[in-house]
Design a protein around this motif. Structure first.
Motif, mmCIF file in Angstrom:
data_model
loop_
_atom_site.group_PDB
_atom_site.id
_atom_site.type_symbol
_atom_site.label_atom_id
_atom_site.label_comp_id
_atom_site.label_asym_id
_atom_site.label_seq_id
_atom_site.Cartn_x
_atom_site.Cartn_y
_atom_site.Cartn_z
ATOM 1 N N THR A 46 17.622 -12.140 16.796
ATOM 2 C CA THR A 46 17.977 -11.997 18.207
ATOM 3 C C THR A 46 18.451 -10.581 18.495
ATOM 4 O O THR A 46 19.218 -10.005 17.727
ATOM 5 N N LEU A 47 17.993 -10.039 19.606
ATOM 6 C CA LEU A 47 18.465 -8.753 20.110
ATOM 7 C C LEU A 47 19.556 -9.023 21.135
ATOM 8 O O LEU A 47 19.426 -9.920 21.974
ATOM 9 N N TYR A 48 20.648 -8.249 21.069
ATOM 10 C CA TYR A 48 21.770 -8.449 21.984
ATOM 11 C C TYR A 48 21.986 -7.206 22.850
ATOM 12 O O TYR A 48 22.036 -6.083 22.339
ATOM 13 N N LEU A 49 22.122 -7.441 24.146
ATOM 14 C CA LEU A 49 22.479 -6.380 25.076
ATOM 15 C C LEU A 49 23.953 -6.550 25.421
ATOM 16 O O LEU A 49 24.343 -7.581 25.987
ATOM 17 N N LEU A 50 24.768 -5.582 25.067
ATOM 18 C CA LEU A 50 26.195 -5.649 25.375
ATOM 19 C C LEU A 50 26.399 -5.218 26.822
ATOM 20 O O LEU A 50 26.178 -4.054 27.166
ATOM 21 N N VAL A 51 26.828 -6.146 27.668
ATOM 22 C CA VAL A 51 26.966 -5.854 29.096
ATOM 23 C C VAL A 51 28.414 -5.879 29.579
ATOM 24 O O VAL A 51 28.704 -5.505 30.713
ATOM 25 N N LYS A 52 29.335 -6.314 28.701
ATOM 26 C CA LYS A 52 30.748 -6.284 29.070
ATOM 27 C C LYS A 52 31.596 -6.332 27.811
ATOM 28 O O LYS A 52 31.360 -7.149 26.928
ATOM 29 N N GLY A 53 32.592 -5.414 27.722
ATOM 30 C CA GLY A 53 33.521 -5.447 26.609
ATOM 31 C C GLY A 53 33.242 -4.386 25.562
ATOM 32 O O GLY A 53 32.487 -3.440 25.786
ATOM 33 N N LYS A 54 33.848 -4.575 24.393
ATOM 34 C CA LYS A 54 33.815 -3.562 23.337
ATOM 35 C C LYS A 54 33.564 -4.201 21.976
ATOM 36 O O LYS A 54 34.159 -5.225 21.638
ATOM 37 N N LEU A 55 32.692 -3.576 21.192
ATOM 38 C CA LEU A 55 32.317 -4.045 19.862
ATOM 39 C C LEU A 55 32.765 -3.065 18.785
ATOM 40 O O LEU A 55 32.851 -1.857 19.018
ATOM 41 N N VAL A 100 30.673 -9.966 26.751
ATOM 42 C CA VAL A 100 29.522 -10.707 27.262
ATOM 43 C C VAL A 100 28.269 -9.995 26.774
ATOM 44 O O VAL A 100 28.164 -8.763 26.873
ATOM 45 N N VAL A 101 27.335 -10.762 26.220
ATOM 46 C CA VAL A 101 26.056 -10.195 25.784
ATOM 47 C C VAL A 101 24.917 -11.001 26.380
ATOM 48 O O VAL A 101 25.070 -12.183 26.698
ATOM 49 N N ILE A 102 23.791 -10.341 26.545
ATOM 50 C CA ILE A 102 22.538 -11.011 26.876
ATOM 51 C C ILE A 102 21.695 -11.024 25.606
ATOM 52 O O ILE A 102 21.492 -9.976 24.990
ATOM 53 N N GLY A 103 21.235 -12.196 25.209
ATOM 54 C CA GLY A 103 20.425 -12.322 24.004
ATOM 55 C C GLY A 103 18.982 -12.628 24.334
ATOM 56 O O GLY A 103 18.679 -13.264 25.348
ATOM 57 N N ILE A 104 18.104 -12.144 23.463
ATOM 58 C CA ILE A 104 16.687 -12.468 23.590
ATOM 59 C C ILE A 104 16.080 -12.469 22.189
ATOM 60 O O ILE A 104 16.369 -11.590 21.376
ATOM 61 N N SER A 105 15.271 -13.470 21.901
ATOM 62 C CA SER A 105 14.748 -13.622 20.545
ATOM 63 C C SER A 105 13.694 -12.559 20.239
ATOM 64 O O SER A 105 12.975 -12.085 21.130
ATOM 65 N N TYR A 106 13.627 -12.196 18.965
ATOM 66 C CA TYR A 106 12.603 -11.241 18.532
ATOM 67 C C TYR A 106 11.203 -11.783 18.798
ATOM 68 O O TYR A 106 10.287 -11.017 19.131
ATOM 69 N N ASP A 107 11.021 -13.094 18.647
ATOM 70 C CA ASP A 107 9.694 -13.677 18.857
ATOM 71 C C ASP A 107 9.204 -13.426 20.278
ATOM 72 O O ASP A 107 8.031 -13.089 20.494
ATOM 73 N N VAL A 108 10.108 -13.580 21.245
ATOM 74 C CA VAL A 108 9.740 -13.342 22.640
ATOM 75 C C VAL A 108 9.387 -11.876 22.846
ATOM 76 O O VAL A 108 8.394 -11.533 23.508
ATOM 77 N N LEU A 109 10.192 -10.986 22.283
ATOM 78 C CA LEU A 109 9.934 -9.546 22.437
ATOM 79 C C LEU A 109 8.600 -9.159 21.803
ATOM 80 O O LEU A 109 7.834 -8.378 22.380
ATOM 81 N N ARG A 110 8.318 -9.701 20.636
ATOM 82 C CA ARG A 110 7.056 -9.351 19.971
ATOM 83 C C ARG A 110 5.851 -9.906 20.720
ATOM 84 O O ARG A 110 4.788 -9.287 20.761
ATOM 85 N N LYS A 111 6.037 -11.060 21.328
ATOM 86 C CA LYS A 111 4.929 -11.688 22.046
ATOM 87 C C LYS A 111 4.635 -10.998 23.373
ATOM 88 O O LYS A 111 3.461 -10.811 23.734
#
Length: 221
Positions: A46-55, A100-111
């Motif tokens: 899964t790819l994560y987009l950090l949209v709020k907060g600190k990692l 808060v993160v937005i996630g998206i699977s690698y399979d979706v991105l590759r497809k």
């Protein structure tokens, strides 16, 4: 589709990067302060987009020491290098604040995104920046004195509060690349100077300006 997804993408000017059908495959997730998104060597899918907060991003050295690579605030991406290399997660990532993160699977991105030129250019830019950050982080641990690293760590770990709770000094020493004894000496010096108070596993910052002056501009951010 969760309305928050399009709102966050719009906020960071990414709405046009992802087609509607790809946005429909995304999900929103929240993590509390101190919670891990994933650990080094975990399977990456899964790819994560950090949209709020600190990692906080760290890695385990061959000697078994965990070193800080960087602190990240919104907007940022984690999991992009692993997506390209098709490998397990190469770092450990945990929340410093509630995030808060937005996630998206690698399979979706590759497809759906593998032939998208704008997406590939975006990936290239983020990964290039990431390797520059890693190089700076390694130099930081090699070139700067422990007092500078400690001041920087304390500032980075307390972006919205004055207290660092449940602090393991052994873990903290590993993260900034020093010994427990050396770290303890530096913290005692900071306490004697009136910059912090250390009590029952908690560190309270009393003088952020003094710590920032000690760290200079060489903080982990």
């Amino acid at each position: 589709m969760d309305r928050r997804i399009s709102e966050y993408l719009q906020q960071f000017e990414l709405l046009d990067l992802f087609p509607d059908h790809v946005q429909g495959e995304m999900f929103v997730a929240t993590y509390s302060s101190g919670e891990r998104l994933f650990s080094q060597s975990d399977e990456a899918n899964t790819l994560y987009l950090l949209v709020k907060g600190k990692l906080k991003i760290s890695m385990l050295s061959p000697e078994g020491k965990r070193l800080i690579l960087a602190f990240k605030t919104q907007f940022d991406i984690v999991g992009d290098v692993e997506y390209v290399r098709e490998c397990p997660f190469i770092n450990t990532v945990e929340a410093v604040t509630d995030i808060v993160v937005i996630g998206i699977s690698y399979d979706v991105l590759r497809k759906h995104m593998a032939d998208n030129a704008a997406w590939l250019q975006f990936l290239l830019q983020t990964i290039t920046t990431k390797f520059e950050t890693k190089t700076r982080a390694m130099n930081f641990n090699l070139l700067y004195t422990v007092d500078v690293r400690v001041a920087s760590y304390l500032l980075s770990m307390t972006p919205t509060q004055q207290m660092l709770e449940s602090t393991s000094l052994i873990d903290m020493a590993d993260l900034i690349g020093t010994s427990y004894r050396h770290l303890n000496r530096v913290l005692q010096q900071f306490e004697q100077a009136g910059w912090i108070v250390k009590k029952r596993g908690k560190i309270t910052l009393l003088d952020r300006d003094a710590l920032l002056e000690q760290a200079g501009q060489n903080i982990y951010e």
